[in-house]
Design a protein around this motif. Structure first.
Motif, PDB file in Angstrom:
ATOM      1  N   GLU A  70     -31.609 -94.680 -71.384  1.00  0.00           N
ATOM      2  CA  GLU A  70     -31.660 -95.522 -72.591  1.00  0.00           C
ATOM      3  C   GLU A  70     -33.106 -95.805 -73.006  1.00  0.00           C
ATOM      4  O   GLU A  70     -33.390 -95.957 -74.189  1.00  0.00           O
ATOM      5  CB  GLU A  70     -30.939 -96.847 -72.345  1.00  0.00           C
ATOM      6  CG  GLU A  70     -29.451 -96.695 -72.181  1.00  0.00           C
ATOM      7  CD  GLU A  70     -28.791 -97.951 -71.645  1.00  0.00           C
ATOM      8  OE1 GLU A  70     -27.604 -98.163 -71.963  1.00  0.00           O
ATOM      9  OE2 GLU A  70     -29.435 -98.718 -70.901  1.00  0.00           O
ATOM     10  N   ALA A  71     -33.986 -95.867 -72.055  1.00  0.00           N
ATOM     11  CA  ALA A  71     -35.385 -96.180 -72.341  1.00  0.00           C
ATOM     12  C   ALA A  71     -36.171 -94.964 -72.801  1.00  0.00           C
ATOM     13  O   ALA A  71     -37.261 -95.109 -73.344  1.00  0.00           O
ATOM     14  CB  ALA A  71     -36.043 -96.782 -71.101  1.00  0.00           C
ATOM     15  N   ARG A  72     -35.620 -93.786 -72.601  1.00  0.00           N
ATOM     16  CA  ARG A  72     -36.316 -92.557 -72.964  1.00  0.00           C
ATOM     17  C   ARG A  72     -36.440 -92.470 -74.485  1.00  0.00           C
ATOM     18  O   ARG A  72     -35.460 -92.663 -75.209  1.00  0.00           O
ATOM     19  CB  ARG A  72     -35.536 -91.354 -72.452  1.00  0.00           C
ATOM     20  CG  ARG A  72     -36.292 -90.055 -72.508  1.00  0.00           C
ATOM     21  CD  ARG A  72     -35.558 -88.902 -71.837  1.00  0.00           C
ATOM     22  NE  ARG A  72     -35.097 -89.260 -70.509  1.00  0.00           N
ATOM     23  CZ  ARG A  72     -33.818 -89.183 -70.119  1.00  0.00           C
ATOM     24  NH1 ARG A  72     -32.894 -88.775 -70.934  1.00  0.00           N
ATOM     25  NH2 ARG A  72     -33.475 -89.521 -68.902  1.00  0.00           N
ATOM     26  N   PRO A  73     -37.629 -92.161 -74.983  1.00  0.00           N
ATOM     27  CA  PRO A  73     -37.785 -92.040 -76.442  1.00  0.00           C
ATOM     28  C   PRO A  73     -36.973 -90.870 -76.973  1.00  0.00           C
ATOM     29  O   PRO A  73     -36.824 -89.853 -76.297  1.00  0.00           O
ATOM     30  CB  PRO A  73     -39.275 -91.801 -76.643  1.00  0.00           C
ATOM     31  CG  PRO A  73     -39.899 -91.716 -75.309  1.00  0.00           C
ATOM     32  CD  PRO A  73     -38.863 -91.938 -74.267  1.00  0.00           C
ATOM     33  N   THR A  74     -36.466 -91.031 -78.163  1.00  0.00           N
ATOM     34  CA  THR A  74     -35.731 -89.942 -78.785  1.00  0.00           C
ATOM     35  C   THR A  74     -36.632 -89.250 -79.791  1.00  0.00           C
ATOM     36  O   THR A  74     -37.524 -89.846 -80.372  1.00  0.00           O
ATOM     37  CB  THR A  74     -34.467 -90.453 -79.513  1.00  0.00           C
ATOM     38  OG1 THR A  74     -34.864 -91.392 -80.508  1.00  0.00           O
ATOM     39  CG2 THR A  74     -33.495 -91.094 -78.557  1.00  0.00           C
ATOM     40  N   THR A  75     -36.380 -87.982 -79.976  1.00  0.00           N
ATOM     41  CA  THR A  75     -37.131 -87.201 -80.961  1.00  0.00           C
ATOM     42  C   THR A  75     -36.185 -86.820 -82.078  1.00  0.00           C
ATOM     43  O   THR A  75     -34.963 -86.839 -81.921  1.00  0.00           O
ATOM     44  CB  THR A  75     -37.705 -85.927 -80.331  1.00  0.00           C
ATOM     45  OG1 THR A  75     -36.615 -85.092 -79.918  1.00  0.00           O
ATOM     46  CG2 THR A  75     -38.603 -86.231 -79.142  1.00  0.00           C
ATOM     47  N   SER A  76     -36.737 -86.470 -83.199  1.00  0.00           N
ATOM     48  CA  SER A  76     -35.874 -86.055 -84.299  1.00  0.00           C
ATOM     49  C   SER A  76     -35.133 -84.770 -83.949  1.00  0.00           C
ATOM     50  O   SER A  76     -33.993 -84.583 -84.332  1.00  0.00           O
ATOM     51  CB  SER A  76     -36.657 -85.901 -85.599  1.00  0.00           C
ATOM     52  OG  SER A  76     -37.897 -85.320 -85.399  1.00  0.00           O
ATOM     53  N   GLU A  77     -35.781 -83.900 -83.158  1.00  0.00           N
ATOM     54  CA  GLU A  77     -35.092 -82.678 -82.734  1.00  0.00           C
ATOM     55  C   GLU A  77     -33.885 -83.005 -81.872  1.00  0.00           C
ATOM     56  O   GLU A  77     -32.817 -82.425 -82.054  1.00  0.00           O
ATOM     57  CB  GLU A  77     -36.042 -81.773 -81.954  1.00  0.00           C
ATOM     58  CG  GLU A  77     -36.996 -80.998 -82.821  1.00  0.00           C
ATOM     59  CD  GLU A  77     -37.870 -80.060 -81.998  1.00  0.00           C
ATOM     60  OE1 GLU A  77     -37.497 -79.732 -80.853  1.00  0.00           O
ATOM     61  OE2 GLU A  77     -38.921 -79.673 -82.510  1.00  0.00           O
ATOM     62  N   ALA A  78     -34.044 -83.937 -80.934  1.00  0.00           N
ATOM     63  CA  ALA A  78     -32.924 -84.314 -80.070  1.00  0.00           C
ATOM     64  C   ALA A  78     -31.813 -84.963 -80.898  1.00  0.00           C
ATOM     65  O   ALA A  78     -30.631 -84.716 -80.657  1.00  0.00           O
ATOM     66  CB  ALA A  78     -33.396 -85.267 -78.982  1.00  0.00           C
ATOM     67  N   SER A  79     -32.192 -85.765 -81.872  1.00  0.00           N
ATOM     68  CA  SER A  79     -31.194 -86.399 -82.729  1.00  0.00           C
ATOM     69  C   SER A  79     -30.434 -85.367 -83.541  1.00  0.00           C
ATOM     70  O   SER A  79     -29.223 -85.452 -83.705  1.00  0.00           O
ATOM     71  CB  SER A  79     -31.862 -87.412 -83.668  1.00  0.00           C
ATOM     72  OG  SER A  79     -32.463 -88.434 -82.934  1.00  0.00           O
ATOM     73  N   LEU A  80     -31.155 -84.376 -84.058  1.00  0.00           N
ATOM     74  CA  LEU A  80     -30.502 -83.329 -84.839  1.00  0.00           C
ATOM     75  C   LEU A  80     -29.545 -82.503 -83.990  1.00  0.00           C
ATOM     76  O   LEU A  80     -28.485 -82.101 -84.452  1.00  0.00           O
ATOM     77  CB  LEU A  80     -31.545 -82.411 -85.482  1.00  0.00           C
ATOM     78  CG  LEU A  80     -32.265 -82.987 -86.696  1.00  0.00           C
ATOM     79  CD1 LEU A  80     -33.394 -82.064 -87.127  1.00  0.00           C
ATOM     80  CD2 LEU A  80     -31.298 -83.220 -87.836  1.00  0.00           C
TER      81      LEU A  80
END
Length: 102
Positions: A70-80
């Motif tokens: 949960e604390a790991r930052p998300t990237t737009s690539e991962a979101s996509l």
């Protein structure tokens, strides 16, 4: 003899409860209770992290209030990647239709 395990607070500062209280605007008893509590109040953890320039999300994870995932930052690539191909194609078609909501 019990082995010492660093707490979430140790990761941020080694200052005394009174010094932390001055830095955060919280009472020293609030700081002491949070330091000794296996589940400290999230607001206290965040206040201490901010006062010491420490990442609040990482502090919440160290306090056991968030998982490391949960604390790991998300990237737009991962979101996509999490979006279905169908949903992506529908969005592209909507944009190409020119509804002005890009």
């Amino acid at each position: 003899m019990e082995e010492y395990t660093p707490t979430w607070l140790d990761a941020i500062t080694t200052d005394s409860a009174r010094t932390i209280a001055k830095a955060t605007g919280l009472s020293h008893t609030t700081i002491s209770r949070a330091a000794d509590n296996p589940t400290p109040a999230p607001a206290v953890v965040v206040a201490v992290a901010r006062a010491y320039g420490y990442n609040p999300v990482e502090a919440l994870a160290r306090a056991g209030l968030l998982t490391t995932a949960e604390a790991r930052p998300t990237t737009s690539e991962a979101s996509l990647r999490a979006i279905s191909s169908r949903a992506l194609l529908q969005e592209l078609l909507r944009r190409e239709a020119g509804d002005g909501q890009n």
